[in-house]
Scaffold this active site. Structure first.
Site, PDB file in Angstrom:
ATOM      1  N   GLY A  53       2.024 -50.695 -18.658  1.00 40.13           N
ATOM      2  CA  GLY A  53       1.832 -49.845 -17.476  1.00 40.13           C
ATOM      3  C   GLY A  53       1.828 -50.637 -16.187  1.00 40.13           C
ATOM      4  O   GLY A  53       1.301 -50.190 -15.167  1.00 40.13           O
ATOM      5  N   GLU A  80      -0.039 -41.535 -11.886  1.00 36.72           N
ATOM      6  CA  GLU A  80      -0.780 -40.846 -12.941  1.00 36.72           C
ATOM      7  C   GLU A  80      -1.021 -41.800 -14.102  1.00 36.72           C
ATOM      8  O   GLU A  80      -2.118 -41.878 -14.632  1.00 36.72           O
ATOM      9  CB  GLU A  80      -0.013 -39.619 -13.453  1.00 36.72           C
ATOM     10  CG  GLU A  80      -0.179 -38.381 -12.604  1.00 36.72           C
ATOM     11  CD  GLU A  80       0.982 -38.180 -11.655  1.00 36.72           C
ATOM     12  OE1 GLU A  80       1.736 -39.152 -11.417  1.00 36.72           O
ATOM     13  OE2 GLU A  80       1.130 -37.053 -11.131  1.00 36.72           O
ATOM     14  N   GLU A  81       0.035 -42.505 -14.485  1.00 37.37           N
ATOM     15  CA  GLU A  81      -0.068 -43.431 -15.612  1.00 37.37           C
ATOM     16  C   GLU A  81      -1.205 -44.426 -15.389  1.00 37.37           C
ATOM     17  O   GLU A  81      -2.018 -44.683 -16.273  1.00 37.37           O
ATOM     18  CB  GLU A  81       1.269 -44.161 -15.785  1.00 37.37           C
ATOM     19  CG  GLU A  81       1.210 -45.313 -16.774  1.00 37.37           C
ATOM     20  CD  GLU A  81       2.590 -45.783 -17.246  1.00 37.37           C
ATOM     21  OE1 GLU A  81       3.578 -45.062 -17.039  1.00 37.37           O
ATOM     22  OE2 GLU A  81       2.658 -46.872 -17.825  1.00 37.37           O
ATOM     23  N   ARG A  82      -1.273 -44.957 -14.181  1.00 37.07           N
ATOM     24  CA  ARG A  82      -2.265 -46.005 -13.925  1.00 37.07           C
ATOM     25  C   ARG A  82      -3.679 -45.455 -13.858  1.00 37.07           C
ATOM     26  O   ARG A  82      -4.618 -46.081 -14.352  1.00 37.07           O
ATOM     27  CB  ARG A  82      -1.872 -46.762 -12.650  1.00 37.07           C
ATOM     28  CG  ARG A  82      -0.698 -47.656 -12.953  1.00 37.07           C
ATOM     29  CD  ARG A  82       0.030 -48.248 -11.794  1.00 37.07           C
ATOM     30  NE  ARG A  82       1.218 -48.931 -12.351  1.00 37.07           N
ATOM     31  CZ  ARG A  82       2.278 -49.307 -11.656  1.00 37.07           C
ATOM     32  NH1 ARG A  82       2.322 -49.084 -10.357  1.00 37.07           N
ATOM     33  NH2 ARG A  82       3.283 -49.906 -12.251  1.00 37.07           N
ATOM     34  N   LEU A 103      -4.664 -44.672 -17.463  1.00 41.28           N
ATOM     35  CA  LEU A 103      -5.004 -45.869 -18.245  1.00 41.28           C
ATOM     36  C   LEU A 103      -6.382 -46.402 -17.851  1.00 41.28           C
ATOM     37  O   LEU A 103      -7.177 -46.787 -18.709  1.00 41.28           O
ATOM     38  CB  LEU A 103      -3.929 -46.943 -18.059  1.00 41.28           C
ATOM     39  CG  LEU A 103      -2.578 -46.638 -18.741  1.00 41.28           C
ATOM     40  CD1 LEU A 103      -1.507 -47.625 -18.292  1.00 41.28           C
ATOM     41  CD2 LEU A 103      -2.716 -46.662 -20.268  1.00 41.28           C
TER      42      LEU A 103
END
Ligand SMILES: Cc1cc2nc3c(=O)[nH]c(=O)nc-3n(C[C@H](O)[C@H](O)[C@H](O)COP(=O)(O)OP(=O)(O)OC[C@H]3O[C@@H](n4cnc5c(N)ncnc54)[C@H](O)[C@@H]3O)c2cc1C
Ligand SMILES: Cc1cc2nc3c(=O)[nH]c(=O)nc-3n(C[C@H](O)[C@H](O)[C@H](O)COP(=O)(O)OP(=O)(O)OC[C@H]3O[C@@H](n4cnc5c(N)ncnc54)[C@H](O)[C@@H]3O)c2cc1C
Lengths: 248, 386
Positions: B363, B241-243, B246
């Site tokens: 990240g 999700e983070e990637r 971003l």
């Protein structure tokens, strides 16, 4: 009290309008469409009146092709309870639109018709007025403030001389000006709830209206390019420059 | 990924929020090195913006991740990079594992308030001695009775000076460095937490970043997310999700930089014509626009995989890699076309030159993405024994 609010699908105000090379209109392919901002203001006003307990039901209406369903979904997310989609894929001229809206108003037995003072596509500024005439109802256009009571509305409108306050009997037609309110942010749960609200489809024929063709657009041209400005340093210089151009 | 009417509406609401509630304050917050996270997130929570893909039970909308990508993309209309990133910590970095594996108690007391915008969250993984090498963290959590006692330090923690709690990766046992870790919700007002040190950064200045020291911090054992020993696995999953967030969150920023550059060079005269009249400049900007559009397509494709429930690690890592690299390429190329004006601190191109530089590091650095991609493609990626 039931309010009918019409919403029109127009090219988004941020889009730089381009005229088709053959002058037959403006480019609409691949262009972002939104709800006419003035209709959004009318819708916001209806929702506020409902929140104040002055209105019990809000019905949104639009005229146009399949894509206009999105416009109605936006109106439903704003707070309309249900919607009527007058389906017409072809061109809808102002008088036809007014006739259709008047028919929906009658059919719904609404007490108040709220709409934008004009749509930002053709800027015709006549739908509200024509609907009022067709239904022989009082009208208050360019409203900047609306107060509603059981059988009348007090409307403040912006006119050249300042502010004018009208008291009109209901049912009536009120068109919204820019400063009537600032439409709210659509809350995400409301956006999703709007998917489940009912939209009734009708045709012009169902409403007893025949699409008119009284107007003919002969040509669309882009406005002339603005010529380069000059920077002046003093008021004297400005006056001299204006005089030089024969403007004063 | 299909952009439906609802995607568009979520995008429009987010964009409007950014333009009216955030952008007018960006200069002030950049100068202060701080953004009022509680105030802004509270407003966003009220609009339903913080729980798009979180379950209904915690006040979310329960929508699939494609709607979250629409939100992330619209955050890119912010006139700086720091605030979208800090908001992303709340929605996509500190909370996915909690939503997936947290107990009802944790969801009720930490996730629900985060979705409502009543609590600010942080993700605390990196440490002075371990950033890329996540498994190499040194912070420990000892179980003593019904508590964990945590000691160590966390570095570069976004929202760290003001967050109410952190999703913290710790070593909760001995042995295999991939099987000895846990994610624990640590209230940051707990005794023994020292987070006074705000870090001075090259960019992303409105986003506060902290060094956090943990000295025998006692946390109830029930603050453990999921199972003990699964922390590393949960964190790797949470990185998806983070990637994607971003990648999606800087697309509009890059487009803004290119558009601003076209506008600036159109009016800037040199050698009897505008700078933009040089075909070289036109072609470079056109090429960059094309690259950004390709990044968008890649991000959408990775999202489609994730939404379909397939393993999106390869495509998400590719999107993250490309977005970090492209953020640097776009801002560097555009700053060049602004000449001396681009080198000035307050120019919009310099703002993103500083801010987007983070994306090749935070990240997961570009090289870490390349490591994942190489491994997935079978080019190598054997880990050295630790
Ligand atoms: C502004 C900011 C905000 C941050 N916010 C958070 C946060 O909220 N929470 C959090 O936990 N962390 C946060 N971080 C930390 C961030 O995740 C780390 O900085 C990042 O993971 C890189 O780790 P590192 O800095 O320790 O770099 P290192 O691991 O020391 O790596 C340095 C460089 O070495 C190279 N490298 C590393 N590994 C390899 C390899 N295998 N092959 C080839 N080259 C390699 C890369 O170029 C890399 O950039 C933040 C960082 C910054 C700057
Ligand atoms: C920190 C700093 C210190 C400085 N110190 C001094 C100083 O002490 N004294 C002094 O006199 N000046 C100084 N300058 C000014 C510096 O020399 C100019 O910024 C530089 O010459 C570029 O000019 P410009 O900024 O007007 O860019 P512009 O002329 O506006 O050009 C902008 C960009 O357009 C592109 N471009 C320009 N021409 C073409 C072309 N023909 N074809 C294709 N692309 C083109 C280039 O990418 C260029 O960077 C300084 C600038 C800075 C930032």
């Amino acid at each position: 009290m039931k309010a009918l609010v019409s919403v029109k699908r127009v090219v988004d105000y941020n889009v730089r309008i381009q005229v088709k090379p053959d002058g037959s209109g403006v480019v609409t392919d691949g262009v972002k469409f939104s709800v006419n901002p003035f209709d959004e203001i009318a819708m916001e006003e209806a929702v506020r009146l409902k929140e104040k307990g002055k209105i019990t039901e809000i019905v949104a209406v639009t005229i146009g092709g399949a894509k206009c369903e999105e416009t109605l979904r936006t109106a439903l997310a704003f707070g309309a309870d249900r919607a009527v989609h007058v389906k017409e894929e072809g061109e809808v001229q102002p008088l036809t639109a007014a006739q259709a809206l008047a028919a929906v108003f009658k059919k719904e037995g609404a007490n108040l018709f709220l709409l934008g003072k004009q749509a930002i596509d053709d800027d015709a500024n006549q739908t509200g007025q024509m609907v009022a005439a067709l239904l022989d109802l009082p009208q208050a256009t360019f409203a900047s403030k609306v107060e509603l009571e059981a059988s009348k509305a007090t409307v403040t409108r912006e006119v050249d001389a300042g502010l004018e306050t009208l008291e009109i009997d209901l049912p009536a037609v009120i068109t919204a000006d820019l400063r009537l309110n600032e439409p709210r942010y659509l809350k995400l749960p409301d956006i999703m709830k709007a998917k489940k609200k009912p939209i009734e489809a009708v045709t012009l024929a169902d409403l007893g209206v025949t699409a008119g063709a009284g107007l003919k657009a002969s040509k669309t041209v882009a406005p002339p390019k603005r010529s380069k400005g000059v920077v002046v340093k003093t008021v004297d210089e400005l006056i001299a420059a204006l005089k030089g151009k024969g403007l004063i | 990924m299909q952009f439906t009417h609802e995607h568009q509406q979520i995008y429009d609401t987010t964009k409007k929020f950014v333009e009216t509630e955030i952008n007018p304050h960006v200069l002030e917050w950049e100068k202060a090195g701080f953004w009022p996270a509680h105030e802004v997130l509270k407003k966003m929570g009220g609009l339903g913006l913080l729980g798009i893909s979180k379950p209904d039970s915690v006040g979310g909308l329960g929508l699939d991740y494609s709607y979250q990508v629409a939100f992330a993309e619209a955050l890119g209309f912010c006139t700086c990079g720091g605030i979208p990133m800090a908001i992303g910590v709340q929605t996509d970095m500190a909370t996915p594992a909690l939503a997936r594996f947290g107990s009802d108690y944790l969801k009720e007391n930490f996730l629900k308030p985060a979705v409502a915008g009543e609590m600010v969250a942080a993700i605390a993984v990196s440490e002075p001695g371990a950033g890329s090498d996540v498994a190499g963290i040194k912070t420990t959590a000892r179980k003593v009775g019904e508590e964990y006692v945590i000691s160590g330090s966390k570095l570069w923690i976004t929202n760290g000076t003001q967050a109410d709690w952190a999703c913290m990766l710790v070593n909760s046992g001995e042995g295999d460095r991939h099987g000895n870790k846990s994610l624990i919700v640590v209230p940051l007002d707990a005794k023994g937490v020292d987070r006074r040190q705000k870090l001075d950064k090259l960019g992303q200045r409105s986003s506060d970043t902290a060094m956090i020291f943990l000295d025998e911090v006692r946390v109830p054992a029930r603050n453990l997310i999921g199972q003990e020993g699964k922390g590393f696995t949960y964190q790797m999953q949470q990185f998806q999700e983070e990637r994607l967030f971003l990648s999606a969150s800087i697309i509009a920023a890059m487009e803004r930089v290119i558009d601003d550059t076209a506008a600036y060079t159109r009016q800037r005269q040199a050698f009897g014509q505008s700078i933009l009249d040089n075909q070289y400049v036109q072609f470079r900007l056109s090429e960059l626009k094309t690259e950004v559009e390709a990044l968008r397509a890649l991000t959408y494709r990775a999202t489609t995989e994730l939404v379909a429930g397939r393993d999106a690690a390869l495509l998400a890592s590719m999107a993250k890699l490309k977005s970090g690299r492209l953020g640097r390429e776009v801002t560097d190329a555009c700053l060049q076309f602004w000449g001396g004006q681009g080198y000035m601190w307050e120019s919009s191109v310099a703002q993103f030159y500083r801010d987007l530089r983070l994306h090749s590091i935070g990240g997961g650095a570009d090289e870490v993405m390349l490591g994942i991609i190489s491994k997935r493609l079978g080019y190598g990626g054997k880990r050295k024994p630790s």
